[in-house]
Motif scaffolding. Structure first.
Motif, mmCIF file in Angstrom:
data_model
loop_
_atom_site.group_PDB
_atom_site.id
_atom_site.type_symbol
_atom_site.label_atom_id
_atom_site.label_comp_id
_atom_site.label_asym_id
_atom_site.label_seq_id
_atom_site.Cartn_x
_atom_site.Cartn_y
_atom_site.Cartn_z
ATOM 1 N N GLU A 1 -7.317 6.831 7.900
ATOM 2 C CA GLU A 1 -7.574 5.805 6.888
ATOM 3 C C GLU A 1 -6.360 5.458 6.029
ATOM 4 O OE1 GLU A 1 -11.176 5.240 3.703
ATOM 5 O OE2 GLU A 1 -11.499 6.443 5.503
ATOM 6 N N HIS A 2 -5.474 6.440 5.818
ATOM 7 C CA HIS A 2 -4.324 6.169 4.935
ATOM 8 C C HIS A 2 -3.224 5.369 5.627
ATOM 9 C CE1 HIS A 2 -2.690 9.575 7.211
ATOM 10 N NE2 HIS A 2 -1.511 9.160 6.819
ATOM 11 N N HIS B 1 -1.787 2.027 7.524
ATOM 12 C CA HIS B 1 -2.038 0.584 7.618
ATOM 13 C C HIS B 1 -1.407 0.030 8.882
ATOM 14 C CE1 HIS B 1 -3.741 0.195 3.586
ATOM 15 N NE2 HIS B 1 -3.012 1.270 3.364
ATOM 16 N N CYS C 1 3.239 5.545 7.647
ATOM 17 C CA CYS C 1 1.911 5.078 7.193
ATOM 18 C C CYS C 1 1.775 3.563 7.184
ATOM 19 C CB CYS C 1 1.548 5.698 5.855
ATOM 20 S SG CYS C 1 2.858 5.738 4.674
ATOM 21 N N LYS D 1 8.722 5.243 6.254
ATOM 22 C CA LYS D 1 7.281 4.995 6.096
ATOM 23 C C LYS D 1 6.771 3.921 7.055
ATOM 24 C CE LYS D 1 6.807 7.752 2.548
ATOM 25 N NZ LYS D 1 6.437 9.094 3.021
ATOM 26 N N TYR E 1 0.809 -1.239 0.000
ATOM 27 C CA TYR E 1 0.000 0.000 0.000
ATOM 28 C C TYR E 1 0.832 1.275 0.000
ATOM 29 C CZ TYR E 1 -3.884 -3.126 1.027
ATOM 30 O OH TYR E 1 -4.829 -4.125 0.946
#
Lengths: 205, 205
Positions: free
Chosen positions: B184-185, B187, B170, B146, A203
């Motif tokens: 929501e972005h 994970h 993220c 990330k 993602y």
């Protein structure tokens, strides 16, 4: 219990159980396969199909009684009773497992730790004394242990596995980054953090 | 990349990747959805359907070229490049993660460790210096991080998560036994050994 339920279905039952427990803690009493599916990212049809292997747990249109469904899944998984567990390997990971507070409330009771380092054998880690590997058979038989967690280096994991299986262990949670060879009656699950990292990396676009 | 591939399909790709790598290491060059399915306990129809989301990877009757399929899945998952990762929490589990040798060969490079204990900050653990939480934003932005792994107590996990997300992380691999609230972005994957124990306990009859 019904025979020949696909293993992938069995693997989803603990996720249902965890989601139902959370809903129960939030004071929710009734849920639907749609709502449960939304929580878990699984289709409602899949949830209904999974549960249908084991019987009827809700009526069309009225949804599932959460505490009833939770009890039934706990019974199916046999986690409505306590299980003794041993940990082999007391490096950083083994110590973390020995001190993890998430096992006891869910019915898994660490009973003994093992390590092959003579300097560590005999020490106490948290509530447990560390035993040498030669004691594995005695403890497993004496305490009727079925479940073990392996937290040794990859090079030692198969040897430890052979000892555990010989002693009567038939469920192994393996943290060593190696595939274990076991007889057909023995179940192995692997904890591999990289699998989870790779899943999320998809993602990161 | 195709849109709207179900997350459960994405979650199986790392398992395919791992199985294909093992076959390749065993010197096998060609496989079939049946053989791959047998290794993984997944039906061959499911495997063909999963892969069909991303294109055609084999010809009817000739099977899959293992190294080609492995490369394609690595590309889809974006694990054909390196990723920097930070670890927050340097208790037993954080230390085990910092010293785990399975990350680097699969492209995940631990870049920094963080802990809020002033006695631990500034120490070295393996190859890494431990930084205080106030440095998270600097390191995440400076190194374009990330991905983070959380190995702090449950009571601290949400606060750490908020800091990580604010800094730009993220993807979070969470070892703390608590559900994290994230935008929501972002994970999140959970490592929960009890889920795996419960899965096996089903079979202990």
């Amino acid at each position: 219990m019904p025979r020949d339920v696909p293993d992938i279905v069995i693997g989803r039952l603990p996720l249902y159980l965890r989601a139902l427990k959370r809903m129960e803690q939030d004071g929710i009493e009734i849920t639907s396969s749609h709502e449960l599916g939304r929580h878990l990212g699984i289709s409602s049809a899949q949830i209904r199909k999974d549960l249908s292997h084991f019987g009827e747990f809700g009526k069309q249109g009225t949804g599932y009684n959460i505490s009833y469904l939770r009890e039934q899944i706990a019974r199916i998984l046999q986690v409505d009773r306590g299980w003794k567990v041993i940990v082999v390997g007391t490096g950083n990971l083994g110590r973390a497992l020995a001190q993890y507070r998430g096992f006891q409330p869910r019915g898994y009771h660490i009973t003994a730790l093992f390590d092959n380092d003579p300097e560590i054998v005999g020490q106490r880690i948290g509530d447990f004394e560390v035993f040498p590997p030669e004691k594995i058979a005695d403890v497993v038989r004496g305490e009727d242990i079925k479940i073990a967690m392996i937290a040794v280096p990859a090079s030692e994991a198969q040897g430890v596995t052979d000892q555990l299986v010989e002693a009567g262990v038939c469920a192994i949670l393996n943290y060593a980054p190696i595939n274990l060879a076991v007889p057909e009656h023995v179940h192995v699950q692997y904890i591999d953090p990289v699998i989870h990292l790779q899943h999320m990396t998809y993602y990161l676009r």
